[in-house]
Design an enzyme around this catalytic site. Structure first.
Site, short mmCIF file in Angstrom:
data_model
loop_
_atom_site.label_atom_id
_atom_site.label_comp_id
_atom_site.label_asym_id
_atom_site.label_seq_id
_atom_site.Cartn_x
_atom_site.Cartn_y
_atom_site.Cartn_z
N LYS A 1 -53.62 123.97 73.05
CA LYS A 1 -53.59 123.21 72.50
C LYS A 1 -52.17 123.44 71.92
CE LYS A 1 -58.11 122.42 71.90
NZ LYS A 1 -59.61 122.83 71.31
N VAL B 1 -61.24 129.54 74.74
CA VAL B 1 -63.03 129.86 75.12
C VAL B 1 -63.03 131.31 76.55
CG1 VAL B 1 -64.79 128.98 73.39
CG2 VAL B 1 -63.93 127.92 76.04
#
Ligand code: DON
Length: 304
Positions: free
Chosen positions: A66, A258
């Site tokens: 991101k 993650v």
């Protein structure tokens, strides 16, 4: 600073945490990773590269992607970007739906999933071949032209992405997505599936640490002021509902994923990437956070 010895000491001191936490298994392909991996790499702005452990092994960068997507969107849209996505910490989980509904489809920041989907929509409307352009940009940032998406991970995530699909649909309902929902999800999952190792991530993040160098990679340009602002967003929003804790313990702008990776920077000093797949309940790497806490404690090099 003797970073080599410091990293060796950190490696030893995080061992008591080696069985704490749980690998992300809500993306079935990610559940297959060896949970015992640990690697760290630190790059100094004068070109030093120090590493230990499994720092050469590639892993799924997930939400660290991101940061690169935001850099592209900010370079294209400038300040106009902020009419579609906020820059406030969310204090909620990365995939929370509640806040997005209350705030009428304007995501709190570009690092929660909703914000990253709006960014993906901007990339899709800005380029004919956004997935290729994204890859080209990150390859230029890290100086490696063989980093790739993992299509299997992207597909595996799409097959179980009930919550992310709901977020994308809510954004579309509020007219904050122009493209087709499925296209946005496809680009979002693809960028999350990018695989890099700690050396490549540290190298890519060095561009955000070194304000003295012009930021220009594969046609994506940021001003010094824009880099400063990106670092501010990493500091306040890079760790979701654990942004305060990371700030308190580590004190560096950074971003987690993650897949177990964390990349962070110390302005005008170094960038660092750490990987350990076992996560805490907020989705952040247990040993990764511990290692970075040790790093800034031992070196006294943080932004505070
Ligand atoms: O959308 C998701 O759930 C994942 N592709 C990325 C989540 C993530 O990495 C959150 N970071 N800690």
């Amino acid at each position: 600073m003797d970073y080599k010895t410091i990293l060796e000491n950190i490696h030893a001191s995080v061992q008591p945490y080696s069985c704490v936490g749980k690998v992300a298994d809500y993306i079935p392909e990610l559940a297959k990773v060896n949970p015992d991996k640990f690697g760290i790499c630190l790059n100094t702005i004068d070109d030093g590269d120090y590493s230990i452990g499994d720092s050469g092994e590639r892993f799924s960068i997930q939400s660290i992607s991101k940061v690169f997507a935001l850099a592209m969107a900010l370079s294209i849209k400038g300040e106009a970007l902020w009419s579609r996505v906020g820059k406030e910490p969310s204090g909620t989980a990365f995939n929370s739906l509640v806040q997005l509904e209350v705030e009428h489809g304007i995501p709190r920041n570009p690092f929660i999933n909703a914000g990253a989907m709006v960014v993906a929509d901007i990339l899709l409307t800005s380029f004919d071949n956004s997935a290729e352009r994204y890859l080209e940009f990150v390859r230029a940032l890290c100086g490696k032209d063989d980093i790739c998406y993992n299509e299997q991970v992207a597909r595996s995530e799409r097959e179980t992405a009930y919550l992310n699909a709901a977020i994308a649909n809510l954004l579309k309902y509020h007219k904050n997505i122009d493209c087709d929902v499925e296209e946005v999800l496809r680009l979002y999952f693809l960028t999350c599936s990018l695989e890099m190792n700690c050396h490549e991530l540290a190298r890519a993040f060095l561009a955000f640490a070194n304000h003295a160098e012009p930021f220009s990679y594969a046609g994506i340009e940021l001003t010094r002021s824009q880099i400063k602002r990106m670092n501010a967003i990493m500091q306040t929003c890079g760790f979701y509902d654990e942004a305060g804790e990371f700030s308190y313990l580590v004190g560096l702008p950074g971003k987690s994923g993650v897949g177990g990776g964390i990349a962070a920077i110390c302005p005008m000093r170094y960038s660092v990437a750490v990987w350990s797949p076992r996560l805490n309940s907020k989705g952040n790497s247990v040993m990764g956070m511990k290692a970075l806490e040790e790093l800034t404690t031992i070196t006294s090099e943080s932004i505070f």
